[in-house]
Design a protein around this motif. Structure first.
Motif, PDB file in Angstrom:
ATOM      1  N   HIS A  67       0.770  -1.629   0.046  1.00 50.56           N
ATOM      2  CA  HIS A  67       0.055   0.137   0.047  1.00 50.56           C
ATOM      3  C   HIS A  67       0.803   1.193  -0.138  1.00 50.56           C
ATOM      4  O   HIS A  67       0.495   2.275  -0.617  1.00 50.56           O
ATOM      5  N   VAL A  68       2.454   1.806   0.774  1.00 52.83           N
ATOM      6  CA  VAL A  68       3.002   2.022   0.753  1.00 52.83           C
ATOM      7  C   VAL A  68       3.629   2.296  -0.702  1.00 52.83           C
ATOM      8  O   VAL A  68       3.511   3.569  -1.103  1.00 52.83           O
ATOM      9  N   SER A  69       3.626   1.835  -1.216  1.00 52.14           N
ATOM     10  CA  SER A  69       4.346   1.525  -2.691  1.00 52.14           C
ATOM     11  C   SER A  69       3.222   2.156  -3.470  1.00 52.14           C
ATOM     12  O   SER A  69       3.662   3.183  -4.340  1.00 52.14           O
ATOM     13  N   ASP A  70       1.899   1.723  -3.027  1.00 51.00           N
ATOM     14  CA  ASP A  70       1.109   1.993  -3.947  1.00 51.00           C
ATOM     15  C   ASP A  70       0.250   3.520  -4.241  1.00 51.00           C
ATOM     16  O   ASP A  70      -0.167   4.224  -5.090  1.00 51.00           O
ATOM     17  N   TRP A  71       0.617   3.763  -2.979  1.00 49.37           N
ATOM     18  CA  TRP A  71      -0.117   5.531  -2.520  1.00 49.37           C
ATOM     19  C   TRP A  71       0.721   6.276  -3.266  1.00 49.37           C
ATOM     20  O   TRP A  71       0.173   7.222  -3.715  1.00 49.37           O
ATOM     21  N   LYS A  72       1.581   6.138  -3.698  1.00 49.63           N
ATOM     22  CA  LYS A  72       3.188   6.729  -5.025  1.00 49.63           C
ATOM     23  C   LYS A  72       2.073   6.806  -6.282  1.00 49.63           C
ATOM     24  O   LYS A  72       2.312   7.790  -6.556  1.00 49.63           O
ATOM     25  N   MET A  74      -0.558   5.687  -7.259  1.00 48.38           N
ATOM     26  CA  MET A  74      -2.085   6.249  -7.304  1.00 48.38           C
ATOM     27  C   MET A  74      -2.430   6.738  -6.097  1.00 48.38           C
ATOM     28  O   MET A  74      -3.536   6.592  -4.943  1.00 48.38           O
ATOM     29  N   PRO A  75      -1.709   8.296  -5.563  1.00 44.79           N
ATOM     30  CA  PRO A  75      -2.429   8.587  -4.434  1.00 44.79           C
ATOM     31  C   PRO A  75      -4.305   9.730  -4.703  1.00 44.79           C
ATOM     32  O   PRO A  75      -4.818   9.988  -3.515  1.00 44.79           O
ATOM     33  N   ASN A  76      -4.608   9.668  -5.795  1.00 46.38           N
ATOM     34  CA  ASN A  76      -6.129   9.865  -6.022  1.00 46.38           C
ATOM     35  C   ASN A  76      -7.220   9.383  -5.836  1.00 46.38           C
ATOM     36  O   ASN A  76      -8.083   9.716  -4.413  1.00 46.38           O
ATOM     37  N   LEU A  77      -6.511   7.431  -5.716  1.00 48.70           N
ATOM     38  CA  LEU A  77      -7.584   6.813  -5.454  1.00 48.70           C
ATOM     39  C   LEU A  77      -7.534   6.699  -3.845  1.00 48.70           C
ATOM     40  O   LEU A  77      -7.963   6.543  -3.097  1.00 48.70           O
ATOM     41  N   TYR A  78      -6.334   6.931  -4.042  1.00 46.89           N
ATOM     42  CA  TYR A  78      -6.090   7.003  -2.208  1.00 46.89           C
ATOM     43  C   TYR A  78      -6.838   7.792  -1.260  1.00 46.89           C
ATOM     44  O   TYR A  78      -6.852   7.529  -0.287  1.00 46.89           O
ATOM     45  N   ARG A  79      -6.727   9.016  -1.346  1.00 40.16           N
ATOM     46  CA  ARG A  79      -7.207   9.908  -1.083  1.00 40.16           C
ATOM     47  C   ARG A  79      -8.976  10.043  -1.134  1.00 40.16           C
ATOM     48  O   ARG A  79      -9.552  10.113  -0.240  1.00 40.16           O
ATOM     49  N   SER A  93     -12.788   2.277  -5.212  1.00 43.84           N
ATOM     50  CA  SER A  93     -11.809   1.999  -4.988  1.00 43.84           C
ATOM     51  C   SER A  93     -11.169   2.036  -3.661  1.00 43.84           C
ATOM     52  O   SER A  93      -9.766   0.644  -3.996  1.00 43.84           O
ATOM     53  N   LEU A  94     -11.710   1.307  -3.160  1.00 39.14           N
ATOM     54  CA  LEU A  94     -11.089   0.475  -1.498  1.00 39.14           C
ATOM     55  C   LEU A  94     -11.101  -0.703  -2.126  1.00 39.14           C
ATOM     56  O   LEU A  94      -9.623  -1.644  -2.171  1.00 39.14           O
ATOM     57  N   PHE A  95     -11.721  -1.154  -2.678  1.00 42.19           N
ATOM     58  CA  PHE A  95     -12.124  -2.786  -3.530  1.00 42.19           C
ATOM     59  C   PHE A  95     -10.877  -2.776  -4.889  1.00 42.19           C
ATOM     60  O   PHE A  95      -9.837  -4.083  -4.566  1.00 42.19           O
ATOM     61  N   TRP A  96     -10.458  -2.131  -5.672  1.00 46.03           N
ATOM     62  CA  TRP A  96      -9.432  -2.386  -6.154  1.00 46.03           C
ATOM     63  C   TRP A  96      -7.921  -2.211  -5.726  1.00 46.03           C
ATOM     64  O   TRP A  96      -7.303  -3.185  -5.777  1.00 46.03           O
ATOM     65  N   PRO A 191      -0.737   1.215 -13.341  1.00 43.63           N
ATOM     66  CA  PRO A 191      -1.564   1.903 -12.423  1.00 43.63           C
ATOM     67  C   PRO A 191      -1.912   3.113 -13.258  1.00 43.63           C
ATOM     68  O   PRO A 191      -0.766   3.640 -14.074  1.00 43.63           O
ATOM     69  N   PHE A 192      -3.072   3.036 -13.040  1.00 41.25           N
ATOM     70  CA  PHE A 192      -3.793   4.840 -13.032  1.00 41.25           C
ATOM     71  C   PHE A 192      -4.330   5.197 -12.066  1.00 41.25           C
ATOM     72  O   PHE A 192      -4.170   4.642 -10.794  1.00 41.25           O
ATOM     73  N   ASP A 193      -4.139   5.819 -12.221  1.00 40.58           N
ATOM     74  CA  ASP A 193      -5.034   7.277 -11.064  1.00 40.58           C
ATOM     75  C   ASP A 193      -5.900   8.876 -11.277  1.00 40.58           C
ATOM     76  O   ASP A 193      -6.323   9.091 -10.531  1.00 40.58           O
ATOM     77  N   GLU A 194      -6.974   8.120 -11.838  1.00 36.10           N
ATOM     78  CA  GLU A 194      -8.280   8.796 -12.249  1.00 36.10           C
ATOM     79  C   GLU A 194      -9.832   7.553 -11.851  1.00 36.10           C
ATOM     80  O   GLU A 194      -9.886   6.527 -12.453  1.00 36.10           O
TER      81      GLU A 194
END
Length: 219
Positions: A67-72, A74-79, A93-96, A191-194
């Protein structure tokens, strides 16, 4: 792990639901709970490293570090998950994000998840309620919390076939099949962040929520 600043161990009694870990503060902090540590007979790694409980602890840490790595990436999804968890985009987003993190952990084959997957498959899942932070087979929100783990842990076709073969609830089986089709599409873009790319995933979740309500909600 370059983005993580702390890893904190917190007593499970401070939570009103069962959890082993989480990441927060924009991926800077990893929190693990004492639930699994409390099950260890000893804290000497040389004596407990072959136990399933210790392997679960390692798997949990690997999941959270993912999750730490993915947060970098995909910050919009985590936000979205942090700020609007009950919105359509937040739910999808949570499911994905949980699916991606758990698939990564499961591929390491650190631990046997047969008990977990069997429980998911054999549960009644009369899931017509939406209650965040509460476990229960009557809670569709909880089903959406555990299903990404089930799917991430049954990537192997033979494993998936095994558990789908014993799955008790027809709607859950249909839910897994439809979500799996969409996830395969999304994985090609990772990875995508939309958040808008998860609209079809949310539509599937919403369709099945209505099916569960129609089937199980008392009148």
């Amino acid at each position: 792990m370059s983005g993580a600043e702390t890893i904190e161990l917190v007593d499970i009694s401070e939570f009103n639901y069962e959890t082993d870990g989480k990441v927060y503060n924009e991926g800077k902090n990893i929190l693990v709970t004492s639930r699994l540590y409390d099950e260890l007979d000893v804290l000497d790694i040389n004596k407990c490293k072959n136990s399933n409980t210790f392997k679960l602890i390692v798997s949990t840490l690997y999941h959270e570090m993912g999750h730490v790595s993915d947060w970098k990436k995909m910050p919009n999804l985590y936000r979205m998950v942090e700020e609007n968890p009950t919105s359509a985009e937040g739910v999808a987003s949570l499911f994905w994000l949980e699916y991606i993190a758990e698939k990564r952990s499961a591929e390491k084959n650190l631990v046997d998840h047969d008990s977990f997957c069997t429980d998911i498959a054999k549960s009644e899942w009369r899931a017509y309620k939406t209650e965040f932070g509460r476990a229960g087979s009557d809670n569709f929100t909880y089903l959406c919390k555990v299903l990404p783990y089930f799917m991430g842990r049954t990537i192997d076709p033979q494993k998936r076939k095994k558990y789908m073969g014993i799955m008790k609830n027809r709607l859950v089986k249909e839910f897994v099949i439809e979500v799996d089709k969409e996830i395969k599409k999304l994985e090609k873009e990772y990875p995508f962040d939309e958040p808008e790319k998860l609209q079809d995933l949310y539509s599937i979740i919403n369709i099945f929520f209505n099916k569960f309500r129609e089937a199980y909600e008392p009148y």
